[in-house]
Design an enzyme around this catalytic site. Structure first.
Site, PDB file in Angstrom:
ATOM      1  N   SER A 122       0.849  -1.192   0.000  1.00 25.39           N
ATOM      2  CA  SER A 122       0.000   0.000   0.000  1.00 25.39           C
ATOM      3  C   SER A 122       0.880   1.235   0.000  1.00 25.39           C
ATOM      4  CB  SER A 122      -0.896   0.012   1.248  1.00 25.39           C
ATOM      5  OG  SER A 122      -1.542   1.259   1.408  1.00 25.39           O
ATOM      6  N   TYR A 135      -2.703   0.105  10.517  1.00 28.88           N
ATOM      7  CA  TYR A 135      -2.711  -0.406   9.151  1.00 28.88           C
ATOM      8  C   TYR A 135      -1.409  -0.027   8.447  1.00 28.88           C
ATOM      9  CZ  TYR A 135      -3.766  -0.767   4.180  1.00 28.88           C
ATOM     10  OH  TYR A 135      -3.693  -1.057   2.840  1.00 28.88           O
TER      11      TYR A 135
END
Length: 265
Positions: A122, A135
C-alpha cells in the site's frame, strides 16, 4: 486479478476464506483452468496445504499474488491492542506465511527453479496516515519483509520479488474496514483525524483508481524479466512516494553533519 489471469488464457489458483464468494466465476471454468482453494493466511497449515494442492493439480506455480489484508480505521490511541494484533496476523504474519512458502516452492519444487512473488502492499507503507496508524504500520513491516526477501534470494534461483503499492482504488476496502469510534482527544473539527474520517465516510466519495485496469498492469509486471522491487500504483501512490522521498532526503541533508559527532576517535 483472478479474472484477469483467466482472460489472458492462463491457469489460476484462487484462494479465499469463503470460496462461495466466487462461485459464479468458478462455474464458468473447468478445473484445469481454475482451482479454488479455501485459505486463511493467518493459519500456516492452510498456507502449506494450498501450495500442496496447487502443486498436485498443476505441477508448478509461476506467480504468487499475495494480497490478503484489511483495514482498521482508528487513531492509534483509540485502537484496542487485540484489534491491532488481529489485523497484523493477516496483513503482516499472513503475508509472511505465504511469502516463505512461495520462496521455498519456487526454489525447491519448481523445475526449473523460479517464480514471481507479488506482494500487495500500500502507499500506506510509504507514509503514515491519520486514522490508519496500525494499518500503515503493518504495511511498513511488509515493505521491510519484501525488501529483505528481494535482497536474500540467490540470483541463481530466478525468483523475483515485487511490492505492489497501490493508492486509492475503487474496491470494497472501506466498506469492509473495521471502524473504531474516535478518541475524544482528536475531536477538533479541523484535526487531521476528523478530516480523514469525514473523507473515508463520505457517501459521495469517488476514487479514480480502477481495479480492473490495475489488474492488467499487475499482470504485465508479473511478466517482466527485471521487475522493480517497488511499484507505486496509481497517481496518488506515485505522489505519496515522491513526497516521502523528498521529505526524507531533505531531513538527511539538513542533519547529515550531525553524524560527524558520532564517529569514534
Amino acid at each position: 486479478m483472478t479474472e484477469a489471469v483467466l482472460r489472458h488464457g492462463d491457469i489460476a489458483v484462487a484462494t479465499l476464506r469463503k470460496p462461495e464468494a466466487i462461485a459464479d466465476l468458478a462455474s464458468q471454468y473447468s478445473s484445469d483452468r481454475l482451482l479454488v482453494v479455501t485459505l486463511d493466511v493467518s493459519k500456516e497449515e492452510d498456507v502449506i496445504s494450498a501450495f500442496t494442492q496447487a502443486r498436485e493439480a498443476f505441477g508448478r506455480i509461476d506467480v504468487v499474488f499475495n494480497d490478503a489484508g484489511y483495514t482498521v480505521w482508528a487513531e492509534i490511541e483509540a485502537t484496542p491492542s487485540d484489534v491491532a494484533r488481529a489485523m497484523f496476523e493477516v496483513n503482516f504474519w499472513g503475508a509472511a506465511n505465504v511469502s516463505r512458502e512461495a520462496i521455498r516452492h519456487f526454489r525447491e519444487v519448481n523445475t526449473p527453479q523460479g517464480g514471481v512473488l507479488l506482494q500487495v502492499n500500500s502507499a500506506g507503507g510509504y507514509q503514515g496516515m491519520a486514522v490508519s496508524g496500525y494499518y500503515c504500520a503493518s504495511k511498513f513491516a511488509l515493505q521491510g519483509l519484501t525488501e529483505t526477501l528481494a535482497a536474500e534470494v540467490d540470483p541463481e534461483w530466478n525468483i523475483k520479488v515485487v511490492s505492489i503499492d497501490p493508492g486509492a482504488f475503487r474496491t470494497n476496502c472501506i466498506a469492509a474496514a473495521v471502524m473504531i469510534p474516535p478518541h475524544p482527544a482528536y475531536s477538533k473539527p479541523d484535526s487531521p483525524s476528523v478530516k480523514r474520517r469525514s473523507l473515508v465516510q463520505d457517501p459521495n466519495l469517488v476514487l479514480r483508481g480502477d481495479v480492473n485496469k490495475a489488474a492488467e498492469v499487475i499482470y504485465k509486471v508479473a511478466g517482466l524479466d527485471n521487475p522493480p522491487v517497488h511499484l507505486p500504483l496509481g497517481h496518488g501512490a506515485v505522489e505519496i512516494a515522491k513526497k516521502k522521498v523528498a521529505s526524507l532526503l531533505a531531513d538527511v541533508e539538513k542533519y547529515a553533519s550531525w553524524s560527524d559527532e558520532t564517529e569514534a576517535d
